[in-house]
Motif scaffolding. Structure first.
Motif, PDB file in Angstrom:
ATOM      1  N   ILE A  22       7.759  34.774 -25.280  1.00  9.17           N
ATOM      2  CA  ILE A  22       8.523  34.284 -24.127  1.00  9.17           C
ATOM      3  C   ILE A  22      10.009  34.473 -24.377  1.00  9.17           C
ATOM      4  CG2 ILE A  22       6.842  32.599 -23.270  1.00  9.17           C
ATOM      5  CD1 ILE A  22       8.563  30.452 -24.751  1.00  9.17           C
ATOM      6  N   ASP A  23      10.715  34.866 -23.323  1.00  5.50           N
ATOM      7  CA  ASP A  23      12.175  34.865 -23.296  1.00  5.50           C
ATOM      8  C   ASP A  23      12.560  34.321 -21.931  1.00  5.50           C
ATOM      9  OD1 ASP A  23      14.874  35.239 -23.219  1.00  5.50           O
ATOM     10  OD2 ASP A  23      14.848  37.263 -24.029  1.00  5.50           O
ATOM     11  N   PRO A  24      12.657  33.002 -21.804  1.00  6.40           N
ATOM     12  CA  PRO A  24      12.770  32.401 -20.474  1.00  6.40           C
ATOM     13  C   PRO A  24      14.120  32.554 -19.810  1.00  6.40           C
ATOM     14  CG  PRO A  24      12.918  30.718 -22.153  1.00  6.40           C
ATOM     15  CD  PRO A  24      12.593  32.004 -22.866  1.00  6.40           C
ATOM     16  N   GLY A  25      15.168  32.891 -20.581  1.00  3.17           N
ATOM     17  CA  GLY A  25      16.501  32.969 -20.003  1.00  3.17           C
ATOM     18  C   GLY A  25      17.102  31.587 -19.796  1.00  3.17           C
ATOM     19  N   TRP A  26      18.259  31.577 -19.164  1.00  5.66           N
ATOM     20  CA  TRP A  26      18.976  30.325 -18.906  1.00  5.66           C
ATOM     21  C   TRP A  26      18.512  29.735 -17.578  1.00  5.66           C
ATOM     22  CZ3 TRP A  26      22.332  27.851 -22.160  1.00  5.66           C
ATOM     23  CH2 TRP A  26      23.016  26.747 -21.628  1.00  5.66           C
ATOM     24  N   PRO A  27      18.055  28.478 -17.564  1.00  9.19           N
ATOM     25  CA  PRO A  27      17.577  27.896 -16.297  1.00  9.19           C
ATOM     26  C   PRO A  27      18.715  27.670 -15.313  1.00  9.19           C
ATOM     27  CG  PRO A  27      17.605  26.244 -18.049  1.00  9.19           C
ATOM     28  CD  PRO A  27      17.923  27.554 -18.702  1.00  9.19           C
ATOM     29  N   PRO A  28      18.564  28.079 -14.042  1.00  7.83           N
ATOM     30  CA  PRO A  28      19.630  27.880 -13.058  1.00  7.83           C
ATOM     31  C   PRO A  28      20.037  26.422 -12.895  1.00  7.83           C
ATOM     32  CG  PRO A  28      17.999  29.422 -12.225  1.00  7.83           C
ATOM     33  CD  PRO A  28      17.431  28.843 -13.491  1.00  7.83           C
ATOM     34  N   SER A  29      19.101  25.502 -13.122  1.00 10.46           N
ATOM     35  CA  SER A  29      19.418  24.075 -13.024  1.00 10.46           C
ATOM     36  C   SER A  29      19.973  23.528 -14.324  1.00 10.46           C
ATOM     37  CB  SER A  29      18.172  23.282 -12.627  1.00 10.46           C
ATOM     38  OG  SER A  29      17.145  23.437 -13.602  1.00 10.46           O
ATOM     39  N   SER A  30      20.221  24.392 -15.286  1.00 13.29           N
ATOM     40  CA  SER A  30      20.675  24.064 -16.631  1.00 13.29           C
ATOM     41  C   SER A  30      19.576  23.312 -17.386  1.00 13.29           C
ATOM     42  CB  SER A  30      21.985  23.271 -16.604  1.00 13.29           C
ATOM     43  OG  SER A  30      22.589  23.325 -17.888  1.00 13.29           O
ATOM     44  N   TRP A  31      19.918  22.812 -18.568  1.00 11.34           N
ATOM     45  CA  TRP A  31      18.901  22.208 -19.435  1.00 11.34           C
ATOM     46  C   TRP A  31      18.803  20.712 -19.156  1.00 11.34           C
ATOM     47  CZ3 TRP A  31      15.497  25.117 -21.810  1.00 11.34           C
ATOM     48  CH2 TRP A  31      15.822  26.445 -22.091  1.00 11.34           C
ATOM     49  N   ASP A  32      18.053  20.364 -18.112  1.00 11.65           N
ATOM     50  CA  ASP A  32      17.788  18.966 -17.816  1.00 11.65           C
ATOM     51  C   ASP A  32      16.448  18.566 -18.435  1.00 11.65           C
ATOM     52  OD1 ASP A  32      15.909  20.178 -16.150  1.00 11.65           O
ATOM     53  OD2 ASP A  32      17.050  19.800 -14.320  1.00 11.65           O
ATOM     54  N   ASP A  33      16.037  17.342 -18.225  1.00 13.55           N
ATOM     55  CA  ASP A  33      14.790  16.858 -18.835  1.00 13.55           C
ATOM     56  C   ASP A  33      13.588  17.690 -18.397  1.00 13.55           C
ATOM     57  OD1 ASP A  33      16.177  14.892 -20.146  1.00 13.55           O
ATOM     58  OD2 ASP A  33      15.670  13.290 -18.731  1.00 13.55           O
ATOM     59  N   LYS A  34      13.575  18.110 -17.133  1.00 16.04           N
ATOM     60  CA  LYS A  34      12.443  18.879 -16.631  1.00 16.04           C
ATOM     61  C   LYS A  34      12.331  20.229 -17.327  1.00 16.04           C
ATOM     62  CE  LYS A  34      10.478  20.883 -12.422  1.00 16.04           C
ATOM     63  NZ  LYS A  34      10.653  21.056 -10.945  1.00 16.04           N
ATOM     64  N   THR A  35      13.457  20.954 -17.431  1.00 15.42           N
ATOM     65  CA  THR A  35      13.385  22.276 -18.056  1.00 15.42           C
ATOM     66  C   THR A  35      13.098  22.166 -19.554  1.00 15.42           C
ATOM     67  OG1 THR A  35      15.802  22.289 -18.246  1.00 15.42           O
ATOM     68  CG2 THR A  35      14.843  23.448 -16.366  1.00 15.42           C
ATOM     69  N   ARG A  36      13.593  21.113 -20.194  1.00 11.80           N
ATOM     70  CA  ARG A  36      13.282  20.929 -21.617  1.00 11.80           C
ATOM     71  C   ARG A  36      11.796  20.656 -21.821  1.00 11.80           C
ATOM     72  NH1 ARG A  36      18.667  18.224 -21.880  1.00 11.80           N
ATOM     73  NH2 ARG A  36      19.966  19.574 -23.209  1.00 11.80           N
ATOM     74  N   THR A  37      11.201  19.896 -20.936  1.00 10.22           N
ATOM     75  CA  THR A  37       9.759  19.623 -21.038  1.00 10.22           C
ATOM     76  C   THR A  37       8.949  20.895 -20.851  1.00 10.22           C
ATOM     77  OG1 THR A  37      10.040  17.349 -20.259  1.00 10.22           O
ATOM     78  CG2 THR A  37       7.845  18.315 -20.039  1.00 10.22           C
ATOM     79  N   ILE A  38       9.337  21.701 -19.851  1.00  9.27           N
ATOM     80  CA  ILE A  38       8.642  22.966 -19.607  1.00  9.27           C
ATOM     81  C   ILE A  38       8.780  23.886 -20.816  1.00  9.27           C
ATOM     82  CG2 ILE A  38       8.705  25.087 -18.223  1.00  9.27           C
ATOM     83  CD1 ILE A  38       9.563  23.312 -15.841  1.00  9.27           C
ATOM     84  N   MET A  39       9.992  23.988 -21.356  1.00 10.42           N
ATOM     85  CA  MET A  39      10.227  24.860 -22.497  1.00 10.42           C
ATOM     86  C   MET A  39       9.423  24.418 -23.713  1.00 10.42           C
ATOM     87  SD  MET A  39      11.819  27.562 -23.448  1.00 10.42           S
ATOM     88  CE  MET A  39      11.920  28.352 -25.044  1.00 10.42           C
ATOM     89  N   ALA A  40       9.342  23.132 -23.953  1.00 13.63           N
ATOM     90  CA  ALA A  40       8.558  22.628 -25.081  1.00 13.63           C
ATOM     91  C   ALA A  40       7.083  22.987 -24.927  1.00 13.63           C
ATOM     92  CB  ALA A  40       8.736  21.117 -25.194  1.00 13.63           C
ATOM     93  N   GLN A  41       6.594  22.948 -23.701  1.00  8.55           N
ATOM     94  CA  GLN A  41       5.201  23.339 -23.452  1.00  8.55           C
ATOM     95  C   GLN A  41       4.992  24.806 -23.765  1.00  8.55           C
ATOM     96  OE1 GLN A  41       3.945  23.333 -19.310  1.00  8.55           O
ATOM     97  NE2 GLN A  41       1.920  22.534 -19.876  1.00  8.55           N
TER      98      GLN A  41
END
Length: 302
Positions: free
Chosen positions: A166-185
């Motif tokens: 995976i190379d997910p790139g930078w999330p447009p919403s930045s690194w909030d709790d939701k994107t951190r949870t998704i990334m950890a998964q």
């Protein structure tokens, strides 16, 4: 036709690269730049172009809009290695502004990436041709439905015999709790996590990037690898308690847009050919250095 040993999913879009500038101009002013280039881009798109540039067969399953930009974008890729999904609407465009020294910032329209559907990818999955084959999902955070289904996609690919990256790139919403949870998964499922220094700091909230990487490496299973792309500092890989490092050569930088994607392509191509982590890092760093220091961009050593 035999399935190639590198499978790509993710974003392709039109890139307009402009530069160089020193800092941001004042609002309402006009700034002249030395050069511009319209070229195919996107994380997965750049990987596919680099793989074609170094002569490595692959299968890129991607999408475009049904407009003139989409037709142009599809024409820039080797048709032997692409399977296109054409969605209604405009094709996504990214404007990259290159700052002096090689740093850059991107502005991206939503376009077709917002319409990309995980169902289209899931029904197109081939079995892996052998046990070194790698499937990569790149730029997922820019595609909402793909991001929502990436965990399932990783699981399905593993079940079909693929190693996954995976190379997910930078999330447009930045690194909030939701994107951190998704990334950890995603980290819990992928064999290779391909992140740059800014992304790993954003994900962990830890400075400097070496400490952030150590924290992420500690989350992984023994068989999983974290690859940290550090630009002019080279690259590192962490796996099973070991660290591997390769320094980048000194080059005259023209622009760094797509450098990390080019690294990914050469790194994964080397792994598929049986290289160990250190040799694969070297291949990725050398190829990326060549790409960012040539215009028109060149990937091979010829």
């Amino acid at each position: 036709m035999t399935t190639p040993a590198i499978l790509l999913f993710g974003n392709a879009n039109v890139d307009l690269v402009l530069g160089e500038i020193d800092g941001w101009p004042a609002v309402g002013t006009e700034t002249m730049v030395e050069r511009s280039e319209t070229r195919p881009g996107g994380s997965a798109g750049n990987m596919a172009l680099a793989l074609s540039g170094i002569g490595v067969p692959h299968l890129f399953i991607g999408s475009t809009g049904d407009d003139a930009n989409g037709a142009w974008l599809r024409s820039q890729f080797d048709p032997r290695f692409c399977k296109w999904i054409i969605d209604g609407g405009d094709t996504t465009v990214t404007v990259g502004i290159v700052h002096r020294g090689g740093d850059r910032v991107f502005f991206t329209t939503p376009g077709h990436l917002q319409a990309a559907r995980i169902a289209d990818l899931l029904k197109a999955l081939p079995p892996a041709p052998h046990d070194r084959a790698v499937a990569t999902i790149a730029g997922g955070f820019l595609m909402p439905d793909i991001a929502a289904g990436t965990a399932r996609l990783l699981w399905e690919l593993s079940a079909l015999g693929w190693r996954t990256a995976i190379d997910p790139g930078w999330p447009p919403s930045s690194w909030d709790d939701k994107t951190r949870t998704i990334m950890a998964q995603w980290l819990g499922l992928a064999d290779y996590a391909l992140l740059n220094a800014e992304e790993i700091k954003g994900f962990t909230g830890i400075e400097p990037h070496e400490h952030a990487a150590a924290a992420v490496a500690g989350m992984l299973k023994q068989s999983q690898a974290l690859v940290l792309k550090m630009g002019p500092e080279g690259a590192r890989a962490y796996r099973g308690g070991e660290t591997f490092a390769v320094q980048a050569p000194e080059v005259r930088v023209i622009d760094t847009v797509g450098a990390g994607d080019t690294f990914n392509a050469a790194f994964l191509a080397a792994l598929v050919e049986g290289a160990d982590l250190h040799a694969a890092l070297s291949s990725g760093v050398e190829t990326a250095a060549r790409a960012i220091s040539t215009f028109p961009r060149r990937y091979d050593a010829g």
